[in-house]
Write a protein that holds these residues in place. Structure first.
Motif, short mmCIF file in Angstrom:
data_model
loop_
_atom_site.label_atom_id
_atom_site.label_comp_id
_atom_site.label_asym_id
_atom_site.label_seq_id
_atom_site.Cartn_x
_atom_site.Cartn_y
_atom_site.Cartn_z
N ILE A 187 9.94 1.62 4.22
CA ILE A 187 9.04 1.77 3.07
C ILE A 187 7.82 2.61 3.47
CG2 ILE A 187 7.42 0.46 1.58
CD1 ILE A 187 10.22 0.22 0.59
N GLN A 188 7.44 2.51 4.74
CA GLN A 188 6.29 3.30 5.22
C GLN A 188 6.53 4.80 5.09
OE1 GLN A 188 3.36 1.83 6.11
NE2 GLN A 188 4.43 0.00 5.43
N ASP A 189 7.80 5.22 4.99
CA ASP A 189 8.09 6.65 4.84
C ASP A 189 7.53 7.21 3.54
OD1 ASP A 189 9.32 6.62 7.22
OD2 ASP A 189 11.35 6.94 6.48
N LEU A 190 7.22 6.32 2.59
CA LEU A 190 6.62 6.81 1.34
C LEU A 190 5.26 7.46 1.63
CD1 LEU A 190 7.51 3.84 -1.05
CD2 LEU A 190 8.54 6.12 -1.04
N PHE A 191 4.57 6.97 2.65
CA PHE A 191 3.31 7.62 3.07
C PHE A 191 3.59 9.05 3.53
CE2 PHE A 191 1.29 3.32 4.07
CZ PHE A 191 0.26 3.45 3.15
N LYS A 192 4.66 9.21 4.33
CA LYS A 192 4.99 10.53 4.88
C LYS A 192 5.37 11.49 3.75
CE LYS A 192 7.05 8.77 9.11
NZ LYS A 192 8.37 8.54 9.68
N ILE A 193 6.14 10.99 2.80
CA ILE A 193 6.57 11.86 1.68
C ILE A 193 5.33 12.36 0.92
CG2 ILE A 193 7.91 11.96 -0.47
CD1 ILE A 193 9.70 9.75 0.76
N ASN A 194 4.34 11.49 0.81
CA ASN A 194 3.09 11.86 0.14
C ASN A 194 2.38 13.04 0.78
OD1 ASN A 194 2.66 10.42 -2.13
ND2 ASN A 194 1.55 8.73 -1.16
N PRO B 159 0.79 -1.24 0.00
CA PRO B 159 0.00 0.00 0.00
C PRO B 159 0.83 1.29 0.00
CG PRO B 159 -0.93 -1.57 1.55
CD PRO B 159 0.36 -2.16 1.07
N ALA B 160 1.94 1.34 0.76
CA ALA B 160 2.73 2.58 0.82
C ALA B 160 3.29 2.90 -0.56
CB ALA B 160 3.86 2.43 1.83
#
Ligand SMILES: [Fe+2]
Length: 256
Positions: free
Chosen positions: A225-232, A129-130
């Motif tokens: 990989i969850q940091d991709l949510f934060k970048i979004n 999902p991320a």
């Protein structure tokens, strides 16, 4: 010069025995080398997709698994498509895949992204999902971005989706599809003393020029990989605009 193959009336692309054999060689070699080098999310995605090992998969087969996982689809496209079409597809959760496979002579060196790069390099993580949300968001933002700012925004895609590394408890791992579809770069990215491996910093990423025609000299490393949510969640368009206009002073341009 490669040409994409046209799907028939049922959406099936016919690959020759030699092309299917090329897939089998690439799949076998790459699925071994990514063990202990790719991030767990990628390896899990590879299992979920369970792609055929002896022939080039059809887009519909991969789509079936992706739909279940994250609602994504793979769309067969011509080798060259307008940039706007590319972004529109991503924004609508359709991953474009040019329907050709490299020749045996090009097994290790390919500048044009082929079906092995798309299916093997990117599709496993589209089950996550991320990553899946990030790619969709990137497509939407790229559509909104002024053309002058797109190349700066494109660096974000390059240093994540194509060439990203991530920290894990077991050490550095790869999640970028440009690396994971390359036998040589999968080893080089983690083990060579040559490239820099820097902590991911969004400003620095957007200020970093890259070369697409040679092996990378720099990688950026996410904490998770969850940091991709934060970048979004960041104002990526605002940042791309500032950096494009040099309002945010360049500190660290590399030209490779
Ligand atoms: Fe790619």
């Amino acid at each position: 010069m490669y040409e994409s193959k046209k799907p028939d009336a049922h959406g099936i692309v016919e690959y020759s025995p030699v092309e299917n054999e090329t897939w089998a060689i690439l799949y076998e070699r790459q699925s071994k080398i990514v063990q202990n080098r790719a991030c767990d999310e990628f390896l899990k995605g590879l299992e979920v997709l369970n792609m055929p090992k002896d022939r080039v998969p059809q887009c519909a087969e991969v789509t079936k698994s992706l739909k279940k996982a994250t609602g994504w689809a793979v769309s067969p496209v011509q080798k060259i498509i307008p940039l706007r079409t590319f972004f529109e597809l991503l924004a609508n959760r359709h991953f474009p895949a040019a329907t050709f496979i490299r020749t045996r002579e090009d097994l290790d060196y390919l500048q044009e992204p082929d079906i092995f790069h798309e299916f093997f390099g990117h599709c496993p993580l589209l089950t996550n999902p991320a990553y899946a949300n990030f790619v969709e968001s990137y497509g939407k933002r790229a559509l909104q971005a002024k053309p002058d700012h797109r190349s700066v925004l494109g660096r974000l895609f390059w240093f994540t989706i194509e060439f990203g590394l991530v920290k894990t408890l077991q050490g550095l791992r790869i999640y970028g599809g440009g690396i994971l579809s390359s036998f040589e770069e999968t080893q080089y990215a983690l083990e060579s003393p040559v490239p820099e491996r820097l902590d991911f910093d969004i400003r620095q990423v957007m200020k970093t020029a890259y070369r697409y025609d040679e092996i990378q000299k720099r990688y950026y490393v996410l904490d998770s990989i969850q940091d991709l949510f934060k970048i979004n969640q960041l104002d990526l368009l605002g940042l791309a605009e500032k950096i494009s206009q040099n309002i945010d002073q360049a500190e660290d341009f590399i030209t490779c």
